[in-house]
Write an enzyme that holds these catalytic residues in place. Structure first.
Site, mmCIF file in Angstrom:
data_model
loop_
_atom_site.group_PDB
_atom_site.id
_atom_site.type_symbol
_atom_site.label_atom_id
_atom_site.label_comp_id
_atom_site.label_asym_id
_atom_site.label_seq_id
_atom_site.Cartn_x
_atom_site.Cartn_y
_atom_site.Cartn_z
ATOM 1 N N MET A 1 52.759 14.505 22.943
ATOM 2 C CA MET A 1 52.961 13.141 22.029
ATOM 3 C C MET A 1 53.555 13.543 20.867
ATOM 4 S SD MET A 1 52.258 9.973 21.673
ATOM 5 C CE MET A 1 52.890 9.111 20.103
ATOM 6 N N GLU A 2 54.492 12.507 20.603
ATOM 7 C CA GLU A 2 55.367 12.680 19.199
ATOM 8 C C GLU A 2 54.837 12.564 17.888
ATOM 9 O OE1 GLU A 2 55.845 10.608 21.839
ATOM 10 O OE2 GLU A 2 56.699 8.698 21.106
ATOM 11 N N GLU B 1 59.829 15.853 22.554
ATOM 12 C CA GLU B 1 59.192 15.478 21.480
ATOM 13 C C GLU B 1 59.887 15.645 20.153
ATOM 14 O OE1 GLU B 1 56.865 13.779 22.484
ATOM 15 O OE2 GLU B 1 56.654 14.477 24.505
#
Ligand SMILES: [Zn+2]
Length: 1020
Positions: free
Chosen positions: A379-380, A414
């Protein structure tokens, strides 16, 4: 976000652009074939937040108590109204909101903040209204509010006081706070907010640190002393920030955040920004406040914080803005040596992206952290990127090429989001593909830069070809499709948004040239940074870049790209030559795998850039640049082609479409392929793949497609040729499995594989490089799948050797072949092999080992062991591995799993939907994704209708499964006999002389000697 690729099964999609509410009762008690599942229900109420109130700043103070699994917090949100409103609506989910909320007109006077100070503003007297009127409210939770004055910040955190409030503050009375549908918190005000004045809304709240994998949740791991350590982690995308603090939880409400977290002193705390100060918490020994710097403007779903006792490796790079930026890779202490690869590639990727995009990375630091319990792949979160352990950590000693590639891809993805998604964000989830399609495209560019020998663009092409199969299902959906209700968002994290999005962007790049494409990107990023954009904003930036180029001045980028992003599916271009006149007709039609596509889709016309060449042109002279446009149903072009040479359209397979030719041209292509005149691997793979897609839908005779596969019978070194060939054969394998001709299929496959396996010394020598290792793995897997006796014998012997080791940690199986060996050992073994692996799964703390084992245990054929695994997935198997226990073998074991799911629906549904919104649809895919008879399909439909309310948020998954099942069932009836006959004839004609020679002598003495240091390429 990057979906966990292990879990995602590659059939996708579906789609209606209509929404549905979970609570709707449709009145249908049968499966309606005329429309997608769930579509007949009424359109959902619009649960979006009104735009009349906008936040600009959040001051969040949180106390996180992991021991009690609780958090408490205060949030001060600076808001502004753009019209007179007497209501503030924001999001809150599962939080207890204290009744002492206050709303204050903000009067700035020498307000000191960490980074800036504001100037005093005149108070607008008329804006202060005093009222005590009552409103009636029928909703459930209601707190009558007292008019209170805003207290100043507690003295304990004075060094970072950011809101020194003047004593003459004016309060607006909050009459009630009500929880409403759609996680909305409605604050009714006694008097209206006045436009263009800042107000501060203060809310105190508390909540539980959850046991799921979303919101603010708890993750655990075992340390070297076998003691359980706890950590606190956030995962907010798409809609879980609201479960951690009250906020305006939609991507367009960007604001700055200043976060402080109180926590035990022995833990590290990370957030998006750098730490500014730390201080003790008075009265609470061993606790401290960690204050973070104020952020840039960002969306709520990108906020993150982590509490842990991890270690990190550190490096830095000098960014384009000349600031030296710290990079840290965090992991549980035992895995710190595995953080090196990510640490090595991160600065290279950041510097490369800055060069390509012309915009520096926006923050002063970036942390990458491997979370033991994690739902998606990664998750970025801006400045604090979270990963599953297996997608960030790589063991240079034991790791295999596929894992290293996985880490490079996820990190590159990401980091690309730090620009696409974080700096410029989609306005609403309808344009999620802008984030994900772009990050996916850029991830290939990034990895290609750091690891050029991996040929990532070949991989992108392969991924496109794979996607073309599911994107041809009847209920596929457009890249850009309307999302109304939050429950629909999670369905958008699919291959259409990621892979199709990436390939459409690649097609644009190829059409307008790399140079202009990058120019357009730079314009787009610069224009929209710190803001929210829609897809047409991107196309307009591209138009700006291409405006002065003659060859493109007639091309409208907006209408070109809208024809691809707003229409579902894709076309097949039919190419018909008149060999006498030299005229060539190019005609486009929807390519749908169902014989009865929706009428409105059949009418679709795409703007297709067409590249072509002929087989008499040497490969070096082939041009990828489009030579003509097909914007109508058909065009006729007079081309000077030699009639004894084939035309080949969609050079390099870059265009997102299939090509069909007249019969003579197919024959010319087939000759060119077999004679070696076409030796470009992508072209070979494309012709094989296109021909199978066309044959499957009755547009080409199967004998052409099958005939093309024989081009590898004398050996083929290219990975993509094998991948596409075997992918297509896999569809046949599943469908023919229950037919009498399956034996001929197996024989044919063994024959196809034989020469290349021999060339690769049957996979017994050390592979020359990563690409060869991946090819060997694929070929051996197939040799075992078609029950080649040599492979089965070898794999079982390898596993036996391991079982006989005194220390199970001494695994003698070459690491890149372990998955294959475990699979065979479990499938053809019994309880002994199963228990051996199960015990290692339970005792190992290594996520790579655990993932590999749990992915292969379900291949057992013992019913009792399958049931054992499924039961354990609901109780003992750790969260992020649990779904993998459902990847059972088709068809016998999947039927067991189907019945288990149907009989235990409530339990299974509850366990997996409590984790996140992605896992349960994956389970459905694994259990029902390979249906090949009507009984099973009816079983699925009954099940879906029985649980319709709960299954509506995964309507697309279900509809896709049904489409795919219909395709298989019809296919088996229509084609299996003829295809079995083809294999039988082929084998009778070709095998008398060589079946016995292709099967190698099995020699017990052959051992695979691969020294540890050579199993992986060193990082570059
Ligand atoms: Zn992503």
């Amino acid at each position: 976000m990057w979906p966990n690729t292990i879990l995602i099964i590659s059939l996708i999609l579906v789609m209606d652009c209509y929404s549905k509410t979970i609570s709707q009762n449709s009145g249908h008690d049968f499966w309606d074939e005329t429309e997608p599942f769930g579509q007949s229900t009424a359109v959902a109420a619009d649960l979006r937040l009104p735009k009349s109130v906008q936040p600009s700043f959040y001051r969040l103070k949180l106390k996180a108590d992991l021991e009690k699994s609780k958090f408490t917090g205060d949030i001060y949100i600076t808001i502004k109204a753009n019209e007179k409103v007497k209501e503030i609506i924001l999001h809150s989910k599962g939080l207890i909101i204290d009744k002492n909320a206050t709303l204050t007109e903000q009067i700035y006077e020498n307000v000191q903040t960490i980074q800036s100070s504001k100037v005093k503003r005149q108070v607008n007297e008329s804006s202060i209204e005093s009222t005590s009127q009552n409103t009636t409210n029928n909703d459930v939770t209601e707190f009558p509010m007292l008019n209170s004055t805003l207290e100043s910040e507690p003295a304990t955190i004075s060094p970072v006081n950011t809101q020194v409030i003047h004593s003459n503050v004016r309060n607006i009375k909050i009459i009630s706070i009500t929880e409403s549908t759609g996680d909305r918190l409605v604050l009714a005000l006694a008097s209206a907010l006045v436009p263009d004045i800042d107000y501060t809304l203060k809310l105190s709240f508390e909540g539980n640190i959850s046991n799921s994998l979303t919101g603010f949740y708890k993750s655990t791991y075992k340390d070297s002393n076998n003691e359980i350590r706890e950590m606190g982690v956030t995962q907010f995308e798409p809609t879980s920030a609201r479960a951690a603090f009250p906020c305006f939880d939609e991507p367009a409400f960007k604001a700055k955040f200043e976060i402080s977290i109180a926590h035990p002193q022995n833990m590290s705390v990370l957030s998006n920004m750098k730490i500014s100060t730390e201080e003790s918490v008075p009265g609470e020994p061993n606790w401290q406040w960690t204050h973070f710097e104020r952020s840039v403007d960002m969306s709520t779903y990108l906020v993150a914080y982590v509490l842990c006792d991890f270690k990190y490796l550190e490096t830095s790079y000098t960014a384009r803005d000349n600031i030296t930026k710290t990079i840290r890779v965090w992991t549980q202490p035992a895995f710190i040596s595995k953080a090196n690869y990510a640490l090595n590639i991160t600065p290279k990727l950041l510097a490369f992206y800055e060069d390509v995009f012309g915009v520096p990375y926006a923050l002063d630091k970036i942390d990458l952290i491997a979370i033991p319990d994690f739902s998606s792949g990664a998750m970025e979160n801006w400045g604090l990127v979270t990963f599953r352990e297996t997608t960030l950590l790589f063991d240079e000693k034991e790791g295999v090429p596929g894992e290293k590639r996985g880490v490079a891809i996820d990190v590159a993805h990401e980091l690309a989001h730090q620009w696409f998604g974080n700096l410029v964000t989609m306005k609403w989830w309808t344009d999620l593909w802008l984030n994900e399609g772009f990050a996916t495209y850029v991830e290939y560019i990034g990895v290609n830069h750091i690891e050029p020998e991996w040929n990532m663009f070949v991989t992108l092409t392969r991924d496109k070809m794979t996607l073309l199969r599911s994107d041809s299902l009847k209920n596929t959906s457009p890249v850009s499709r309307k999302v109304i209700d939050a429950s629909e968002i999670s369905q958008k994290f699919d291959e259409i948004s990621y892979t199709k999005g990436a390939n459409l962007i690649r097609m644009l790049n190829n059409t307008i040239s790399e140079e202009l494409f990058l120019k357009g990107l730079a314009i787009y990023l610069d224009t929209w940074k710190y803001r929210n954009a829609e897809e047409n904003d991107l196309w307009k930036a591209m138009s700006q870049a291409t405006r002065s180029t003659d060859s493109l001045k007639d091309v409208s980028i907006v209408s070109f790209m809208n024809s691809w992003t707003r229409q579902a599916g894709y076309p097949v271009v039919n190419v018909k030559r008149d060999y006498a006149t030299g005229n060539v007709v190019f005609e486009q039609r929807l390519f749908c795998s169902s014989p009865s596509p929706y009428t409105n889709m059949e009418k679709q016309i795409w703007q297709i850039p067409i590249s072509y060449t002929t087989t008499d042109v040497p490969h070096e002279q082939w041009s990828l640049t489009p030579k003509l446009w097909l914007k109508e149903r058909s065009v006729t072009e007079k081309l000077n082609l030699k009639s004894d040479h084939a035309i080949y359209v969609n050079v390099g397979a870059i265009g997102y479409y299939l090509v069909n030719y007249d019969q003579k041209n197919w024959e010319l292509l087939s000759q060119a392929l077999k004679s070696g005149a076409i030796d470009d691997p992508i072209t070979k793979a494309q012709l094989i793949d296109d021909s199978f897609n066309l044959a499957k839908t009755n547009r080409l005779e199967y004998s052409y497609a099958l005939g093309l596969t024989s081009c590898v019978v004398n050996g083929e070194d290219s990975k993509i040729v094998w991948e596409m060939l075997l992918d297509n054969m896999s569809f046949l394998k599943h469908n023919l499995k229950s037919t009498s001709g399956y034996l001929y299929f197996q024989d044919y496959m063994r024959l196809l594989l034989a020469k290349q396996l021999e060339k690769l010394n049957y996979g017994l020598s050390k592979p020359a490089d990563d690409n060869e290792a991946l090819l060997v793995e694929n070929l051996l897997l197939w040799e075992c799948m078609v029950e080649g006796p040599r492979c089965l014998h070898w794999a079982k012997a390898e596993f036996r050797k391991w079982m006989e080791q005194t220390d199970v940690n001494d695994n003698p199986i070459p690491s890149y072949l372990r998955s294959l060996v475990y699979n065979v050992a479990i499938k053809y073994g019994g309880r002994e092999e199963f228990e051996f692996l199960w015990n290692i799964f339970q005792n190992s703390t290594d996520p790579t080992v655990k993932t590999l084992i749990i992915s292969n245990l379900p291949s057992t054929r013992e019913a009792s062991l399958i049931t054992f695994l499924l039961e354990k997935s609901l109780t003992d198997i750790p969260k992020q591995y649990a779904a993998l226990a459902w990847s059972t073998d088709v068809p016998a074991s999947t039927r067991l799993a189907q019945n288990f799911l149907i009989n235990n629906f409530d339990r299974v549904y509850q366990v997996f939907t409590n984790l996140d919104s992605f896992t349960f649809p994956n389970i459905l895919n694994m259990v029902f994704g390979f249906i090949s008879d009507t009984d099973e399909l009816d079983k699925l439909k009954r099940f879906a209708l029985q649980h319709k309310e709960k299954l509506l948020p995964m309507s697309q998954t279900l509809q896709k499964i049904v489409d795919s099942a219909n395709l298989r069932i019809t296919w088996i009836r229509k084609y299996s006999l003829g295809i079995n006959e083809w294999f039988k004839n082929y084998m009778q004609e070709h095998t008398q002389q060589n079946t016995t020679t292709v099967e190698p002598e099995w020699t017990q003495n052959i051992t695979i000697s691969i020294s540890d240091s050579n199993t992986t390429a060193s990082s570059r």
